[in-house]
Write a protein that holds these residues in place. Structure first.
Motif, PDB file in Angstrom:
ATOM      1  N   LYS A  52       0.821  -1.199   0.000  1.00  0.00           N
ATOM      2  CA  LYS A  52       0.000   0.000   0.000  1.00  0.00           C
ATOM      3  C   LYS A  52       0.862   1.258   0.000  1.00  0.00           C
ATOM      4  O   LYS A  52       0.588   2.209  -0.717  1.00  0.00           O
ATOM      5  N   SER A  53       1.899   1.265   0.807  1.00  0.00           N
ATOM      6  CA  SER A  53       2.585   2.534   1.043  1.00  0.00           C
ATOM      7  C   SER A  53       4.060   2.540   0.651  1.00  0.00           C
ATOM      8  O   SER A  53       4.745   3.519   0.874  1.00  0.00           O
ATOM      9  N   GLY A  54       4.555   1.428   0.126  1.00  0.00           N
ATOM     10  CA  GLY A  54       5.954   1.405  -0.293  1.00  0.00           C
ATOM     11  C   GLY A  54       6.884   0.955   0.818  1.00  0.00           C
ATOM     12  O   GLY A  54       6.534   0.985   2.000  1.00  0.00           O
ATOM     13  N   ASP A  55       8.091   0.546   0.443  1.00  0.00           N
ATOM     14  CA  ASP A  55       9.047   0.004   1.404  1.00  0.00           C
ATOM     15  C   ASP A  55       9.478   1.036   2.439  1.00  0.00           C
ATOM     16  O   ASP A  55       9.912   0.683   3.532  1.00  0.00           O
ATOM     17  N   ALA A  56       9.345   2.305   2.070  1.00  0.00           N
ATOM     18  CA  ALA A  56       9.831   3.357   2.964  1.00  0.00           C
ATOM     19  C   ALA A  56       9.153   3.314   4.325  1.00  0.00           C
ATOM     20  O   ALA A  56       9.740   3.735   5.334  1.00  0.00           O
ATOM     21  N   ILE A  57       7.936   2.779   4.384  1.00  0.00           N
ATOM     22  CA  ILE A  57       7.228   2.825   5.670  1.00  0.00           C
ATOM     23  C   ILE A  57       7.731   1.780   6.657  1.00  0.00           C
ATOM     24  O   ILE A  57       7.384   1.822   7.824  1.00  0.00           O
ATOM     25  N   ILE A  58       8.558   0.850   6.205  1.00  0.00           N
ATOM     26  CA  ILE A  58       9.060  -0.174   7.131  1.00  0.00           C
ATOM     27  C   ILE A  58       9.730   0.488   8.326  1.00  0.00           C
ATOM     28  O   ILE A  58       9.590   0.044   9.463  1.00  0.00           O
TER      29      ILE A  58
END
Length: 419
Positions: A52-58
């Motif tokens: 949903k929000s891309g790897d950056a949110i990890i």
RNA sequence: GCCCGGGUAGUGUAGCCUGGCAACAUAUGGGACUGUGGAUCCUCUGUGGCGGGUUCAAAUCCCGCCUCGGGCCCCA
């Protein structure tokens, strides 16, 4: 001594009383709008959120690998889980599908007032319609929920991302250029937006049209400035929504704000946010809009709109506004005068409890004076004093804790008097 | 992740600048008023966020960390 993890909170009984009360008000409002409650797990596959929000949110997730080697994450929000649920099991339900939920969410953020690592969201999704009336109803419900909860100062901002993106494509801005502009628009840095547009070789007039549209809350002005069929059509929809809000839901307290962007990636169409200005840096109580996630999650595309309310912030806003929450009370406090009275007192206490009365009894074998003082400090409405003198007449003394008046009453009549 | 300001009984605070016995209020428990409250009195328990440094001596000065708060970042 163990310390509570950073960004988490314990809630006292007083706080829980407030929270439960507000939750009930919100829940009732959802129900009156025909929404049905759902619940999803506290953790999901990590992939659900990165999709949903891309790897950056990890970085901002509480993620972990379980003993079976699965990559999982505590949910940072509830829209993705609910849409996963929908795609998985609810696609054949009659439309529109109106779902609401409450749940704790988890984000690895730096905590401050109104922002915690464990926080509670209330929210909803409506699946299967994107008519102006559906959108207006949803926005109205968000507003009413906060209003019914008792929040006094609310600012409702409404925008539309399709208008913005159609202008973007009309000016032939590349994806990268759009990506650069969006954060600046979000931060209301319109001079920088203007300069950037000029750098992208946008004509001076066009650049000012765009920045004008972003800044004005005058829909007439936007109508005059907007170009292109798509944008004009979207504007018409927006106008309908606003008119419904005003004429059908009695909400006049809104503002057009075309600079609401909310991560343009999957939000489309109408977007809105509700703020409590008194809260400072973390003042947004509610954010929502129309989005496209179902297809991404492998379902059959259908329009969806939803919003999420920051539950903790709502409580904070109410406290700041000195909202008077209902006081916790106890119907009856039972005081056995001597140890011989305990058995009889417990029996009377239990009888009342079975009738649904909130009753507590002295469990410390304290004297009359301390017991009454205690009864007063826990807000008991009545005290029942049970001693040998009373029991001789099959009676007890019932004392009204507010007035101090007390009477001798037959044991069999207690229930009537209390109720 | 960045900048700034805090952290002393359960709670609220004083003392810190200028190092020298940790204190006040309140709450909690017990007791007095021998069966009637929001009172008064007596009394027990309980306090320097953590670690290091300077010093004869640190709550006090210095450093690091933790944590809370204000502002950024982020805000799905």
């Amino acid at each position: 001594m163990f310390k509570i993890p950073r960004g988490t909170r314990d809630f006292t009984s007083e706080e829980m009383q407030k929270r439960r009360y507000i939750e009930e008000v919100m829940q009732k409002t959802f129900e009156t709008f025909g929404y049905k409650e759902v619940q999803t797990p506290t953790f999901e596959t990590l992939e659900l959120f990165t999709a949903k929000s891309g790897d950056a949110i990890i970085e901002e997730l509480y993620s972990f690998t379980d003993k079976g080697g699965r990559d999982l994450a505590l949910r940072p929000e509830l829209t993705a889980p609910v849409i996963r649920f929908y795609v998985d099991k609810l696609q054949m339900e009659p439309k529109p599908l109106k779902l609401y939920y409450f749940g704790n969410c988890y984000r690895y953020d730096r905590p401050q007032k109104g922002r915690y690592r464990e926080f509670k969201q209330a929210g909803c999704e409506i699946i299967g319609t994107d008519t102006a009336e559906a959108n207006a109803e949803l926005i109205a419900m968000a507003y009413k929920i906060l209003e019914n909860a008792g929040v006094k100062n609310l600012v409702l901002n409404i925008g539309n991302l399709n208008i913005l993106s159609s202008l973007f494509s009309q000016f032939k801005l590349t994806k990268d250029q759009q990506k650069y502009l969006i954060p600046q628009i979000d931060k209301s840095m319109f001079e920088d937006v203007f300069d950037a547009l000029r750098d992208f070789d946008i004509k001076k007039e066009d650049a000012s049209i765009l920045t004008e549209i972003l800044q004005t809350s005058d829909i007439k002005k936007i109508e005059n400035l907007v170009m292109g069929d798509v944008a004009k059509k979207e504007l018409e929809e927006l106008n309908k929504i606003l008119s419904f809000l005003d004429k059908s839901f009695g909400i006049k307290n809104y503002q057009i704000k075309m600079s609401i962007v909310r991560g343009l990636d999957y939000y489309k169409g109408v977007v809105f946010e509700i703020e409590a200005p008194s809260l400072g840096a973390e003042k947004q109580l509610c954010g929502g809009g129309t989005y496209e996630l179902i297809k991404l999650f492998g379902g059959k595309e259908t329009p969806t709109t939803g919003f999420a309310i920051g539950f903790d912030r709502t409580i904070l806003a109410l406290e700041l506004e000195k909202y008077e929450f209902p006081n916790p009370t106890l119907d009856v406090f039972v005081i056995p005068v001597t140890e011989e009275m305990i058995e009889k007192s417990l029996k009377i206490t239990q009888n009342l409890r079975e009738k649904g009365v909130k009753v507590d009894i002295d469990l410390l074998r304290r004297g009359m004076s301390k017991s009454l003082k205690y009864a007063s400090s826990i807000n008991a409405k009545k005290a029942i004093i049970i001693g040998p003198k009373e029991l001789e007449q099959d009676s007890v003394t019932i004392r009204d804790m507010e007035t101090g008046k007390q009477d001798l009453k037959k044991i069999k009549d207690i229930e009537k008097i209390i109720k």
